[in-house]
Design a protein around this motif. Sequence first.
Motif, PDB file in Angstrom:
ATOM      1  N   MET A  84      -4.488 -11.472 -17.933  1.00 25.25           N
ATOM      2  CA  MET A  84      -5.492 -12.432 -17.472  1.00 25.25           C
ATOM      3  C   MET A  84      -5.845 -13.428 -18.573  1.00 25.25           C
ATOM      4  SD  MET A  84      -9.098 -11.992 -15.476  1.00 25.25           S
ATOM      5  CE  MET A  84      -8.281 -12.288 -13.894  1.00 25.25           C
ATOM      6  N   MET A  85      -5.908 -12.962 -19.811  1.00 19.61           N
ATOM      7  CA  MET A  85      -6.160 -13.895 -20.913  1.00 19.61           C
ATOM      8  C   MET A  85      -5.041 -14.927 -20.997  1.00 19.61           C
ATOM      9  SD  MET A  85      -9.089 -13.199 -22.266  1.00 19.61           S
ATOM     10  CE  MET A  85      -9.145 -13.911 -23.922  1.00 19.61           C
ATOM     11  N   ILE A  86      -3.797 -14.495 -20.773  1.00 21.96           N
ATOM     12  CA  ILE A  86      -2.666 -15.431 -20.780  1.00 21.96           C
ATOM     13  C   ILE A  86      -2.825 -16.459 -19.662  1.00 21.96           C
ATOM     14  CG2 ILE A  86      -0.186 -15.632 -20.326  1.00 21.96           C
ATOM     15  CD1 ILE A  86       0.173 -12.998 -21.871  1.00 21.96           C
ATOM     16  N   GLU A  87      -3.290 -16.034 -18.500  1.00 23.60           N
ATOM     17  CA  GLU A  87      -3.555 -16.983 -17.413  1.00 23.60           C
ATOM     18  C   GLU A  87      -4.492 -18.084 -17.902  1.00 23.60           C
ATOM     19  OE1 GLU A  87      -5.050 -14.888 -13.951  1.00 23.60           O
ATOM     20  OE2 GLU A  87      -3.724 -13.196 -14.395  1.00 23.60           O
ATOM     21  N   PHE A  88      -5.556 -17.674 -18.583  1.00 26.49           N
ATOM     22  CA  PHE A  88      -6.523 -18.640 -19.094  1.00 26.49           C
ATOM     23  C   PHE A  88      -5.908 -19.528 -20.178  1.00 26.49           C
ATOM     24  CE2 PHE A  88     -10.095 -15.405 -18.018  1.00 26.49           C
ATOM     25  CZ  PHE A  88     -10.053 -15.803 -16.695  1.00 26.49           C
ATOM     26  N   PHE A  89      -5.109 -18.926 -21.081  1.00 30.20           N
ATOM     27  CA  PHE A  89      -4.475 -19.706 -22.151  1.00 30.20           C
ATOM     28  C   PHE A  89      -3.569 -20.789 -21.567  1.00 30.20           C
ATOM     29  CE2 PHE A  89      -4.506 -15.560 -24.842  1.00 30.20           C
ATOM     30  CZ  PHE A  89      -5.845 -15.728 -25.109  1.00 30.20           C
ATOM     31  N   VAL A  90      -2.782 -20.417 -20.572  1.00 31.88           N
ATOM     32  CA  VAL A  90      -1.846 -21.364 -19.956  1.00 31.88           C
ATOM     33  C   VAL A  90      -2.612 -22.513 -19.302  1.00 31.88           C
ATOM     34  CG1 VAL A  90      -0.188 -21.655 -18.062  1.00 31.88           C
ATOM     35  CG2 VAL A  90       0.021 -19.711 -19.623  1.00 31.88           C
ATOM     36  N   CYS A  91      -3.689 -22.189 -18.587  1.00 27.00           N
ATOM     37  CA  CYS A  91      -4.461 -23.244 -17.927  1.00 27.00           C
ATOM     38  C   CYS A  91      -5.160 -24.150 -18.934  1.00 27.00           C
ATOM     39  CB  CYS A  91      -5.484 -22.626 -16.971  1.00 27.00           C
ATOM     40  SG  CYS A  91      -4.833 -22.409 -15.303  1.00 27.00           S
ATOM     41  N   LEU A  92      -5.617 -23.590 -20.052  1.00 34.38           N
ATOM     42  CA  LEU A  92      -6.253 -24.412 -21.078  1.00 34.38           C
ATOM     43  C   LEU A  92      -5.246 -25.382 -21.685  1.00 34.38           C
ATOM     44  CD1 LEU A  92      -8.525 -21.762 -22.855  1.00 34.38           C
ATOM     45  CD2 LEU A  92      -9.291 -23.721 -21.491  1.00 34.38           C
ATOM     46  N   LYS A 126       3.326 -41.719 -25.319  1.00 38.57           N
ATOM     47  CA  LYS A 126       2.666 -42.061 -26.578  1.00 38.57           C
ATOM     48  C   LYS A 126       2.172 -40.831 -27.331  1.00 38.57           C
ATOM     49  CE  LYS A 126       1.185 -46.646 -25.036  1.00 38.57           C
ATOM     50  NZ  LYS A 126       0.018 -47.533 -24.761  1.00 38.57           N
ATOM     51  N   ASN A 127       2.026 -39.719 -26.629  1.00 38.93           N
ATOM     52  CA  ASN A 127       1.545 -38.480 -27.252  1.00 38.93           C
ATOM     53  C   ASN A 127       2.560 -37.362 -27.041  1.00 38.93           C
ATOM     54  OD1 ASN A 127      -1.570 -39.113 -27.870  1.00 38.93           O
ATOM     55  ND2 ASN A 127      -1.025 -40.010 -25.880  1.00 38.93           N
ATOM     56  N   PHE A 128       3.845 -37.706 -27.242  1.00 40.51           N
ATOM     57  CA  PHE A 128       4.902 -36.754 -26.908  1.00 40.51           C
ATOM     58  C   PHE A 128       4.849 -35.495 -27.776  1.00 40.51           C
ATOM     59  CE2 PHE A 128       9.251 -35.061 -27.059  1.00 40.51           C
ATOM     60  CZ  PHE A 128       9.436 -34.838 -25.703  1.00 40.51           C
ATOM     61  N   LYS A 129       4.486 -35.637 -29.047  1.00 46.38           N
ATOM     62  CA  LYS A 129       4.417 -34.464 -29.929  1.00 46.38           C
ATOM     63  C   LYS A 129       3.352 -33.484 -29.456  1.00 46.38           C
ATOM     64  CE  LYS A 129       6.210 -36.591 -34.172  1.00 46.38           C
ATOM     65  NZ  LYS A 129       5.907 -36.932 -35.594  1.00 46.38           N
ATOM     66  N   LYS A 130       2.199 -34.019 -29.068  1.00 50.01           N
ATOM     67  CA  LYS A 130       1.149 -33.144 -28.531  1.00 50.01           C
ATOM     68  C   LYS A 130       1.596 -32.491 -27.236  1.00 50.01           C
ATOM     69  CE  LYS A 130      -3.079 -35.189 -30.431  1.00 50.01           C
ATOM     70  NZ  LYS A 130      -4.388 -35.797 -30.089  1.00 50.01           N
ATOM     71  N   PHE A 131       2.235 -33.283 -26.380  1.00 48.93           N
ATOM     72  CA  PHE A 131       2.749 -32.746 -25.114  1.00 48.93           C
ATOM     73  C   PHE A 131       3.730 -31.600 -25.372  1.00 48.93           C
ATOM     74  CE2 PHE A 131       6.288 -32.872 -22.037  1.00 48.93           C
ATOM     75  CZ  PHE A 131       5.608 -32.502 -20.883  1.00 48.93           C
ATOM     76  N   LEU A 132       4.639 -31.805 -26.310  1.00 44.03           N
ATOM     77  CA  LEU A 132       5.627 -30.777 -26.637  1.00 44.03           C
ATOM     78  C   LEU A 132       4.944 -29.525 -27.196  1.00 44.03           C
ATOM     79  CD1 LEU A 132       8.660 -30.200 -26.699  1.00 44.03           C
ATOM     80  CD2 LEU A 132       8.716 -31.115 -29.021  1.00 44.03           C
ATOM     81  N   TYR A 133       3.916 -29.730 -28.010  1.00 42.18           N
ATOM     82  CA  TYR A 133       3.159 -28.606 -28.581  1.00 42.18           C
ATOM     83  C   TYR A 133       2.530 -27.763 -27.473  1.00 42.18           C
ATOM     84  CZ  TYR A 133      -1.041 -26.392 -30.533  1.00 42.18           C
ATOM     85  OH  TYR A 133      -2.035 -25.508 -30.857  1.00 42.18           O
ATOM     86  N   TYR A 134       1.880 -28.411 -26.510  1.00 45.81           N
ATOM     87  CA  TYR A 134       1.231 -27.670 -25.427  1.00 45.81           C
ATOM     88  C   TYR A 134       2.259 -26.980 -24.526  1.00 45.81           C
ATOM     89  CZ  TYR A 134      -2.992 -30.154 -26.830  1.00 45.81           C
ATOM     90  OH  TYR A 134      -4.050 -30.651 -27.554  1.00 45.81           O
ATOM     91  N   VAL A 135       3.391 -27.639 -24.303  1.00 49.21           N
ATOM     92  CA  VAL A 135       4.462 -27.023 -23.503  1.00 49.21           C
ATOM     93  C   VAL A 135       4.985 -25.766 -24.204  1.00 49.21           C
ATOM     94  CG1 VAL A 135       6.829 -27.317 -22.673  1.00 49.21           C
ATOM     95  CG2 VAL A 135       5.138 -29.123 -22.299  1.00 49.21           C
ATOM     96  N   CYS A 136       5.138 -25.840 -25.518  1.00 47.79           N
ATOM     97  CA  CYS A 136       5.597 -24.673 -26.287  1.00 47.79           C
ATOM     98  C   CYS A 136       4.589 -23.525 -26.204  1.00 47.79           C
ATOM     99  CB  CYS A 136       5.838 -25.053 -27.744  1.00 47.79           C
ATOM    100  SG  CYS A 136       7.297 -26.077 -28.002  1.00 47.79           S
ATOM    101  N   ILE A 137       3.297 -23.851 -26.292  1.00 45.99           N
ATOM    102  CA  ILE A 137       2.260 -22.832 -26.164  1.00 45.99           C
ATOM    103  C   ILE A 137       2.332 -22.160 -24.796  1.00 45.99           C
ATOM    104  CG2 ILE A 137      -0.240 -22.480 -25.923  1.00 45.99           C
ATOM    105  CD1 ILE A 137       0.555 -22.658 -28.801  1.00 45.99           C
ATOM    106  N   ILE A 138       2.511 -22.966 -23.760  1.00 49.30           N
ATOM    107  CA  ILE A 138       2.634 -22.414 -22.405  1.00 49.30           C
ATOM    108  C   ILE A 138       3.858 -21.512 -22.304  1.00 49.30           C
ATOM    109  CG2 ILE A 138       3.128 -23.023 -20.000  1.00 49.30           C
ATOM    110  CD1 ILE A 138       1.380 -25.521 -20.417  1.00 49.30           C
ATOM    111  N   ALA A 139       4.998 -21.969 -22.841  1.00 55.22           N
ATOM    112  CA  ALA A 139       6.231 -21.188 -22.787  1.00 55.22           C
ATOM    113  C   ALA A 139       6.085 -19.858 -23.527  1.00 55.22           C
ATOM    114  CB  ALA A 139       7.388 -21.997 -23.370  1.00 55.22           C
ATOM    115  N   ILE A 140       5.470 -19.891 -24.711  1.00 55.11           N
ATOM    116  CA  ILE A 140       5.260 -18.661 -25.494  1.00 55.11           C
ATOM    117  C   ILE A 140       4.406 -17.677 -24.715  1.00 55.11           C
ATOM    118  CG2 ILE A 140       4.095 -17.737 -27.538  1.00 55.11           C
ATOM    119  CD1 ILE A 140       4.955 -20.345 -28.986  1.00 55.11           C
ATOM    120  N   ASN A 141       3.327 -18.170 -24.125  1.00 49.73           N
ATOM    121  CA  ASN A 141       2.430 -17.278 -23.392  1.00 49.73           C
ATOM    122  C   ASN A 141       3.061 -16.739 -22.118  1.00 49.73           C
ATOM    123  OD1 ASN A 141      -0.385 -16.932 -24.618  1.00 49.73           O
ATOM    124  ND2 ASN A 141      -0.043 -19.119 -24.893  1.00 49.73           N
ATOM    125  N   LEU A 142       3.864 -17.548 -21.445  1.00 50.98           N
ATOM    126  CA  LEU A 142       4.553 -17.057 -20.248  1.00 50.98           C
ATOM    127  C   LEU A 142       5.581 -15.990 -20.614  1.00 50.98           C
ATOM    128  CD1 LEU A 142       5.064 -20.307 -18.128  1.00 50.98           C
ATOM    129  CD2 LEU A 142       3.391 -18.477 -17.787  1.00 50.98           C
TER     130      LEU A 142
END
Length: 398
Positions: free
Chosen positions: A168-176, A189-205
């Motif tokens: 459940m915590m992972i559910e919350f992390f992914v949504c955040l 214009k913010n591709f690095k940030k986008f990639l960072y958040y995508v990586c966080i989502i992938a790690i948590n999944l």
Amino acid sequence: MFIIFGIDYLKEHFNHHQRYIVVAILSLFLPFYMCGAVLIFLTLRLLWKGEIQEAYRQIPKSRYIIYFCGLSLIVSLLYQNFYGAACSIGILAILSFLLYYRIHITSELFEFIVDCIIVLSAFAAFYGLIEYIGILNKVNIDQLEIVIFNKPQDRINSVFFNANYYAMMIEFFVCLAFYKILKLPSIRKNFKKFLYYVCIIAINLFMLLLTACRTAWPAIAGGILIMLIIDKRYRTCACIFACMMLVCIYFIFNPSKFPRVDNIVAYFMTRQNIWEVAIANIKTHPLFGEGPMTYMHIYPLYHGHPTEHAHSIYLDPLLCFGVVGLLTIAPFIVENIKRLYRLWKKNIDKSLVALMVAFTIMIFIHGMLDYTIFFVQTGFLYLLVASSFDIYKESLDA
């Protein structure tokens, strides 16, 4: 990103009230008993300084929290449900701290909190991966490979007590993390940030896969889709929904690939037994229940399956608090729903509304088969996000 944890940064950007909140957030990533101790300590300190009393004076309908927790404590003691009595005090402490949070939350602090949680989710994943390697070694697997285990002791939990709470915590992390993507003015214009958040989502999944929690996947799917709908990203929503349908079709034609498919019948039979016990006790105590953790208190009387709660968000609150208990807290809940509705109606921050609704949708989807929201870390994080409409308190009260 690591600069956000610097003491100088905190002193420069936030006042001492807000630093209390940051400490509470960081405690989420400690073992649950330490997290609970930190939250109670902070609440007692703020109570001694008169800050909690001021929060109760400022927040509409907040007195119903005291009525609810007081009634829960009395009922628990009456039935000698001492775990329930302790939980009643803990609920009062957490809800009181959240009132304090509502007074001092700002947009800058909220975004900082979200960034902290996202970064720390990666550390929790790293800890969980070390835990998983230890599990593989225990079963004499010397190389890293993906194995979905059935036994609770062989499913990773990181710092969150058991696998389902971590899920459940992972559910919350992914949504955040997804919320932060929605807040980006431009992905190009913010591709690095986008990639960072995508990586966080992938790690948590990936870590969610290792928890072997099946219920979390439809919960995340529902949360992401509702975020996109509320944020009016209909095209993206349609694409993600189509991908989800393809995954469902794959499992329909390849049922053996479904996680822990070999115990799915036994899983539902166990849940059915738990729910039958819960319903039987609700019929005998419909008005007041027997306090928090009622199921753990009464299951031996019914020869039920031994566990802590009724594994259903639709049954356990009624089992524990009864109709009268739930009606006692209802005015406070209704007031919060009204404030969320006003936030949506005024179109102030649709991404924040989307996040708050997504969190709620997820707990009700996951809650069909489990009650993982009734826990220190999951419950506090949910309530924290669900209380964040007061970032815009001036606009809401206008």
